[in-house]
Motif scaffolding. Structure first.
Motif, PDB file in Angstrom:
ATOM      1  N   LYS A  36       0.930  -1.165   0.126  1.00 56.39           N
ATOM      2  CA  LYS A  36      -0.039  -0.030  -0.085  1.00 56.39           C
ATOM      3  C   LYS A  36       0.860   1.337  -0.107  1.00 56.39           C
ATOM      4  O   LYS A  36       0.286   2.250  -0.383  1.00 56.39           O
ATOM      5  CB  LYS A  36      -0.865   0.019   1.165  1.00 56.39           C
ATOM      6  N   PHE A  37       2.049   1.274   0.322  1.00 57.56           N
ATOM      7  CA  PHE A  37       3.055   2.358   0.481  1.00 57.56           C
ATOM      8  C   PHE A  37       4.096   2.414  -0.666  1.00 57.56           C
ATOM      9  O   PHE A  37       4.765   3.201  -0.659  1.00 57.56           O
ATOM     10  CB  PHE A  37       3.909   2.267   1.628  1.00 57.56           C
ATOM     11  N   THR A  38       3.622   1.610  -1.821  1.00 58.83           N
ATOM     12  CA  THR A  38       4.466   1.727  -3.040  1.00 58.83           C
ATOM     13  C   THR A  38       3.573   2.253  -4.154  1.00 58.83           C
ATOM     14  O   THR A  38       2.367   1.954  -4.405  1.00 58.83           O
ATOM     15  CB  THR A  38       4.747   0.211  -3.495  1.00 58.83           C
ATOM     16  N   ASP A  39       4.091   3.154  -4.856  1.00 54.92           N
ATOM     17  CA  ASP A  39       3.509   3.765  -6.036  1.00 54.92           C
ATOM     18  C   ASP A  39       3.721   2.962  -7.118  1.00 54.92           C
ATOM     19  O   ASP A  39       4.569   2.502  -7.589  1.00 54.92           O
ATOM     20  CB  ASP A  39       4.245   5.097  -6.380  1.00 54.92           C
ATOM     21  N   LEU A  40       2.406   2.380  -7.369  1.00 51.63           N
ATOM     22  CA  LEU A  40       2.480   1.398  -8.496  1.00 51.63           C
ATOM     23  C   LEU A  40       2.941   1.973 -10.084  1.00 51.63           C
ATOM     24  O   LEU A  40       3.698   1.043 -10.564  1.00 51.63           O
ATOM     25  CB  LEU A  40       0.923   1.192  -8.996  1.00 51.63           C
ATOM     26  N   LYS A  41       2.998   3.247 -10.159  1.00 50.03           N
ATOM     27  CA  LYS A  41       3.432   3.729 -11.463  1.00 50.03           C
ATOM     28  C   LYS A  41       5.113   3.626 -11.260  1.00 50.03           C
ATOM     29  O   LYS A  41       5.857   3.439 -12.274  1.00 50.03           O
ATOM     30  CB  LYS A  41       2.755   5.099 -11.747  1.00 50.03           C
ATOM     31  N   SER A  42       5.540   4.419 -10.463  1.00 47.62           N
ATOM     32  CA  SER A  42       7.047   4.468 -10.299  1.00 47.62           C
ATOM     33  C   SER A  42       7.535   3.501  -9.562  1.00 47.62           C
ATOM     34  O   SER A  42       8.813   3.167  -9.663  1.00 47.62           O
ATOM     35  CB  SER A  42       7.406   5.779  -9.397  1.00 47.62           C
ATOM     36  N   GLY A  43       7.017   2.668  -8.677  1.00 50.41           N
ATOM     37  CA  GLY A  43       7.669   1.448  -7.990  1.00 50.41           C
ATOM     38  C   GLY A  43       8.172   2.131  -6.824  1.00 50.41           C
ATOM     39  O   GLY A  43       8.897   1.413  -5.956  1.00 50.41           O
ATOM     40  N   ARG A  44       7.979   3.487  -6.424  1.00 48.17           N
ATOM     41  CA  ARG A  44       8.740   4.295  -5.349  1.00 48.17           C
ATOM     42  C   ARG A  44       8.137   3.825  -3.965  1.00 48.17           C
ATOM     43  O   ARG A  44       6.715   3.580  -4.026  1.00 48.17           O
ATOM     44  CB  ARG A  44       8.896   5.492  -5.557  1.00 48.17           C
ATOM     45  N   ILE A  45       8.767   3.554  -3.040  1.00 49.72           N
ATOM     46  CA  ILE A  45       8.130   3.222  -1.684  1.00 49.72           C
ATOM     47  C   ILE A  45       8.250   4.731  -0.919  1.00 49.72           C
ATOM     48  O   ILE A  45       9.175   5.230  -0.748  1.00 49.72           O
ATOM     49  CB  ILE A  45       8.813   2.270  -0.715  1.00 49.72           C
ATOM     50  N   ASP A  46       6.870   4.893  -0.492  1.00 49.27           N
ATOM     51  CA  ASP A  46       6.998   5.946   0.506  1.00 49.27           C
ATOM     52  C   ASP A  46       7.410   5.718   2.033  1.00 49.27           C
ATOM     53  O   ASP A  46       6.672   5.066   3.043  1.00 49.27           O
ATOM     54  CB  ASP A  46       5.193   6.484   0.552  1.00 49.27           C
ATOM     55  N   THR A  47       8.651   5.395   2.164  1.00 50.07           N
ATOM     56  CA  THR A  47       9.570   5.015   3.282  1.00 50.07           C
ATOM     57  C   THR A  47       8.967   5.798   4.539  1.00 50.07           C
ATOM     58  O   THR A  47       8.770   5.089   5.636  1.00 50.07           O
ATOM     59  CB  THR A  47      10.784   4.962   3.309  1.00 50.07           C
ATOM     60  N   GLU A  48       8.671   7.037   4.405  1.00 49.98           N
ATOM     61  CA  GLU A  48       8.207   7.712   5.860  1.00 49.98           C
ATOM     62  C   GLU A  48       6.871   7.144   6.297  1.00 49.98           C
ATOM     63  O   GLU A  48       6.583   6.851   7.375  1.00 49.98           O
ATOM     64  CB  GLU A  48       8.179   9.143   5.536  1.00 49.98           C
ATOM     65  N   SER A  49       5.918   7.059   5.442  1.00 49.24           N
ATOM     66  CA  SER A  49       4.776   6.572   5.806  1.00 49.24           C
ATOM     67  C   SER A  49       4.740   5.252   6.096  1.00 49.24           C
ATOM     68  O   SER A  49       4.222   4.860   7.060  1.00 49.24           O
ATOM     69  CB  SER A  49       3.570   6.598   4.702  1.00 49.24           C
ATOM     70  N   LEU A  50       5.478   4.119   5.656  1.00 48.06           N
ATOM     71  CA  LEU A  50       5.761   2.950   5.841  1.00 48.06           C
ATOM     72  C   LEU A  50       6.214   2.653   7.279  1.00 48.06           C
ATOM     73  O   LEU A  50       5.630   2.241   8.142  1.00 48.06           O
ATOM     74  CB  LEU A  50       6.694   2.378   4.823  1.00 48.06           C
ATOM     75  N   GLU A  51       7.453   3.525   7.381  1.00 54.16           N
ATOM     76  CA  GLU A  51       7.932   3.262   8.885  1.00 54.16           C
ATOM     77  C   GLU A  51       6.986   4.020   9.806  1.00 54.16           C
ATOM     78  O   GLU A  51       6.905   3.388  11.029  1.00 54.16           O
ATOM     79  CB  GLU A  51       9.170   4.225   8.825  1.00 54.16           C
TER      80      GLU A  51
END
Length: 140
Positions: A36-51
């Motif tokens: 849920k914290f990974t942008d499907l288009k770019s594959g980038r992980i929102d590490t701040e929100s994940l943490e």
């Protein structure tokens, strides 16, 4: 905090499988929840929100661990809220309780029985329902 029986079941399984420290470090998040914290288009992980999500879930895990200690399902040799050391173990009662809940079919039947009857998932209900369901399955 609302008691989360699925989380309790996951904590007990992690303890039994000697992966409790890893479970706490991961925040108990499943792969599906982490995605849920990974942008499907770019594959980038929102590490701040994940943490932040991991931190919140770890807090929830520790509150549930305290409940499990209170009722004698988990015993600890040294309380370690950081989760760096696995100082926790299942008691005999904990092993028995998990034995009933480990089977996904039994766990689903317990939850369905509570839902159908309008009962709340409580310690008393779960242990009584598990005993009935296991006896029924054993007699088949």
């Amino acid at each position: 905090m609302k008691r989360n029986w699925d989380l309790i079941r996951n904590i007990l399984c992690a303890l039994e499988e000697d992966r409790f420290v890893e479970y706490v470090r991961s925040g108990g998040l499943s792969d599906k929840e982490t995605q849920k914290f990974t942008d499907l288009k770019s594959g980038r992980i929102d590490t701040e929100s994940l943490e932040e999500a991991k931190k919140n879930r770890r807090n929830e895990i520790w509150l549930h661990v305290e409940l499990l200690i209170d009722c004698g399902v988990i015993q600890n040799t040294q309380f370690d809220r950081e989760g760096v050391n696995n100082n926790y173990r299942l008691s005999m009662q904990g092993h028995d309780f998990l034995e009933d809940l480990r089977n996904q079919e039994v766990w689903d039947k317990i939850k369905n029985q509570a839902f159908k009857s309008g009962a709340k998932l409580t310690w008393t209900f779960i242990t009584a329902a598990a005993e009935q369901i296991v006896q029924r399955l054993a007699s088949i």
